[in-house]
Design an enzyme around this catalytic site. Structure first.
Site, PDB file in Angstrom:
ATOM      1  N   GLU A  94       0.700  -1.163  -0.032  1.00  0.00           N
ATOM      2  CA  GLU A  94       0.028  -0.063   0.057  1.00  0.00           C
ATOM      3  C   GLU A  94       0.888   1.387   0.038  1.00  0.00           C
ATOM      4  O   GLU A  94       1.774   1.376   0.436  1.00  0.00           O
ATOM      5  CB  GLU A  94      -0.813  -0.025   1.368  1.00  0.00           C
ATOM      6  CG  GLU A  94      -2.040  -0.969   1.167  1.00  0.00           C
ATOM      7  CD  GLU A  94      -2.958  -1.230   2.395  1.00  0.00           C
ATOM      8  OE1 GLU A  94      -3.968  -1.693   1.898  1.00  0.00           O
ATOM      9  OE2 GLU A  94      -2.484  -0.786   3.457  1.00  0.00           O
ATOM     10  N   CYS A 107       3.718   8.489   0.781  1.00  0.00           N
ATOM     11  CA  CYS A 107       4.253   7.551   1.814  1.00  0.00           C
ATOM     12  C   CYS A 107       4.212   6.347   1.065  1.00  0.00           C
ATOM     13  O   CYS A 107       3.486   5.811   0.820  1.00  0.00           O
ATOM     14  CB  CYS A 107       3.282   7.613   2.893  1.00  0.00           C
ATOM     15  SG  CYS A 107       3.753   6.341   4.224  1.00  0.00           S
ATOM     16  N   CYS A 114       6.663  -6.800   6.869  1.00  0.00           N
ATOM     17  CA  CYS A 114       7.772  -5.975   7.507  1.00  0.00           C
ATOM     18  C   CYS A 114       8.527  -7.095   8.289  1.00  0.00           C
ATOM     19  O   CYS A 114       8.136  -8.063   8.715  1.00  0.00           O
ATOM     20  CB  CYS A 114       7.152  -4.971   8.403  1.00  0.00           C
ATOM     21  SG  CYS A 114       8.657  -3.964   8.975  1.00  0.00           S
ATOM     22  N   CYS A 118       6.729  -4.450  15.393  1.00  0.00           N
ATOM     23  CA  CYS A 118       6.579  -3.284  16.415  1.00  0.00           C
ATOM     24  C   CYS A 118       4.892  -3.788  16.993  1.00  0.00           C
ATOM     25  O   CYS A 118       4.229  -3.876  16.050  1.00  0.00           O
ATOM     26  CB  CYS A 118       6.443  -1.766  15.876  1.00  0.00           C
ATOM     27  SG  CYS A 118       8.264  -1.554  14.996  1.00  0.00           S
ATOM     28  N   CYS A 121       1.712  -1.727  15.251  1.00  0.00           N
ATOM     29  CA  CYS A 121       1.551  -1.474  13.956  1.00  0.00           C
ATOM     30  C   CYS A 121       0.997  -2.642  13.168  1.00  0.00           C
ATOM     31  O   CYS A 121       1.402  -3.798  13.483  1.00  0.00           O
ATOM     32  CB  CYS A 121       3.359  -1.412  13.396  1.00  0.00           C
ATOM     33  SG  CYS A 121       3.332  -1.482  11.646  1.00  0.00           S
ATOM     34  N   SER A 197      12.466   6.953   6.909  1.00  0.00           N
ATOM     35  CA  SER A 197      12.122   6.970   8.342  1.00  0.00           C
ATOM     36  C   SER A 197      12.537   5.384   8.736  1.00  0.00           C
ATOM     37  O   SER A 197      11.849   4.489   8.206  1.00  0.00           O
ATOM     38  CB  SER A 197      10.528   7.294   8.337  1.00  0.00           C
ATOM     39  OG  SER A 197      10.031   6.677   9.762  1.00  0.00           O
ATOM     40  N   LEU A 221      11.145   6.658  17.028  1.00  0.00           N
ATOM     41  CA  LEU A 221      11.619   6.377  18.369  1.00  0.00           C
ATOM     42  C   LEU A 221      10.946   5.848  19.478  1.00  0.00           C
ATOM     43  O   LEU A 221      10.858   4.760  20.000  1.00  0.00           O
ATOM     44  CB  LEU A 221      12.389   7.676  19.007  1.00  0.00           C
ATOM     45  CG  LEU A 221      13.152   7.580  20.080  1.00  0.00           C
ATOM     46  CD1 LEU A 221      14.725   6.687  19.988  1.00  0.00           C
ATOM     47  CD2 LEU A 221      13.741   8.837  20.736  1.00  0.00           C
ATOM     48  N   CYS A 339      -0.694   6.464   9.965  1.00  0.00           N
ATOM     49  CA  CYS A 339       0.480   5.686  10.140  1.00  0.00           C
ATOM     50  C   CYS A 339       0.029   4.422  10.859  1.00  0.00           C
ATOM     51  O   CYS A 339      -0.807   4.674  12.001  1.00  0.00           O
ATOM     52  CB  CYS A 339       1.272   6.685  11.190  1.00  0.00           C
ATOM     53  SG  CYS A 339       2.182   7.964  10.125  1.00  0.00           S
TER      54      CYS A 339
END
Ligand code: SF4
Length: 346
Positions: A94, A107, A114, A118, A121, A197, A221, A339
């Site tokens: 996406e 973006c 991934c 995380c 996410c 990023s 972070l 996000c």
């Protein structure tokens, strides 16, 4: 047979020139084809109108053009657009167009799924299936540039590598895509308008610094306390904050570029005075900017956006310590384009 043909966009300009010479033609023919492939984003050999029919047929016999296809486009109430992009092998990633008054930002994704995990996410649940090729990243940008011209009557102005995937885990292909995006034979965009990023891969941050890259660096972070960060970003156990900070210090010493930190404040996780004090200590070594991003809950609701009081405390403490801070409202929530929400749900 189609399967044995090579993707022509995997060839460099030099390789294309050599190919034409090996076929008894002129090297400059390679330049013409390269321009069609990158500057004009040609989807077929047939459309390369300054080549003879014989040359186009010859190319057709040797190569394919593996273009992405925007399978589905969704538009949010706030103007944000999310593309579900089909790759040549059928996998989907996406990418998102984020419009503001003055700019259009793309973006883009760098991996299918991934490699990292995380907890907050949605993409992490997909696991990494493969890295994207440079042309697959480039095509996402071109698709969004076209949409920006069509719906907002202006070209794309900025790019962030903040979609699916950890860009520094696909370093070579991300760099090659940026080379194409910034080259005159590609989109000719300034690297200053591009931000990579990362969740913080120290070795790769140092490598980028050594290579004197010209684009911007942002670090997701979310906590400057090891135990807290490891609990929400488990890979922090292998790349602890001390190593990340060393790498960022190295980056700053080499590039003198300000570092941006992406930071979400969650209820009961990182919303205390101790958390913000740790953040100040972590980023004080170089000119820094902290983007506090509004959180978009994913299905299970384990993570909740902190109170406005906690966010105001962050803002006040950071500013008092000379650190630039912005609080960002998230965009495209109604279409799961914000996000941390990209998970091929459309
Ligand atoms: S936040 Fe980024 S690095 Fe972490 S799992 Fe999601 S896509 Fe990967």
């Amino acid at each position: 047979m189609e399967k044995t043909k090579k993707d022509i966009r995997a060839l460099t300009k030099e390789q294309l020139r050599d190919f034409f010479v090996s076929m008894g033609d002129k090297a400059f023919r390679g330049n013409q084809v390269y321009e069609w492939l990158w500057q004009k984003s040609a989807h077929s050999f047939e459309g390369m109108t300054n080549l003879s029919k014989k040359t186009r047929e010859m190319l057709e016999g040797h190569f394919v053009i593996n273009h992405i296809k925007v399978d589905q486009m969704q538009r949010s109430n706030d103007g944000t657009i999310k593309n579900a992009v089909r790759l040549h092998d059928g996998l989907i990633v996406e990418s998102v167009l984020i419009p503001t008054e003055t700019r259009t930002t793309a973006c883009v994704s760098s991996q299918v799924g991934c490699s990292l995990d995380c907890k907050f996410c949605a993409t992490s649940r997909l696991k990494r299936m493969r890295n994207l090729n440079p042309d697959e990243i480039y095509d996402q940008v071109v698709a969004i540039d076209n949409e920006s011209r069509l719906y907002f009557e202006r070209p794309l102005s900025n790019i962030v590598f903040m979609g699916m995937g950890e860009p520094l885990m696909n370093y070579n292909n991300v760099l090659k895509s940026i080379e194409k995006i910034t080259s005159k034979e590609g989109l000719g965009m300034s690297p200053k308008r591009i931000t990579v990023s990362t969740s913080g891969v120290p070795k790769m941050i140092k490598k980028m610094a050594d290579e004197q890259v010209k684009f911007n660096l942002a670090v997701s972070l979310h906590s400057a306390i090891d135990e807290v960060r490891t609990s929400i970003m488990p890979f922090n156990e292998h790349f602890p904050l001390k190593d990340l900070r060393d790498a960022l210090q190295y980056w700053y010493a080499k590039t003198k570029n300000r570092i941006t930190y992406e930071y979400v404040v969650w209820n009961g996780i990182n919303d205390t005075q101790q958390d913000v004090d740790a953040l100040v200590r972590f980023c004080r070594f170089a000119p820094s900017k902290v983007n506090i991003i509004e959180y978009n809950p994913i299905d299970d609701g384990e993570f909740q956006q902190a109170t406005s009081k906690a966010i105001a405390m962050y803002q006040q403490v950071l500013e008092a310590n000379g650190i630039t801070v912005t609080v960002r409202r998230s965009r495209g929530k109604d279409i799961d384009a914000a996000c941390g929400q990209l998970a091929n749900k459309s």
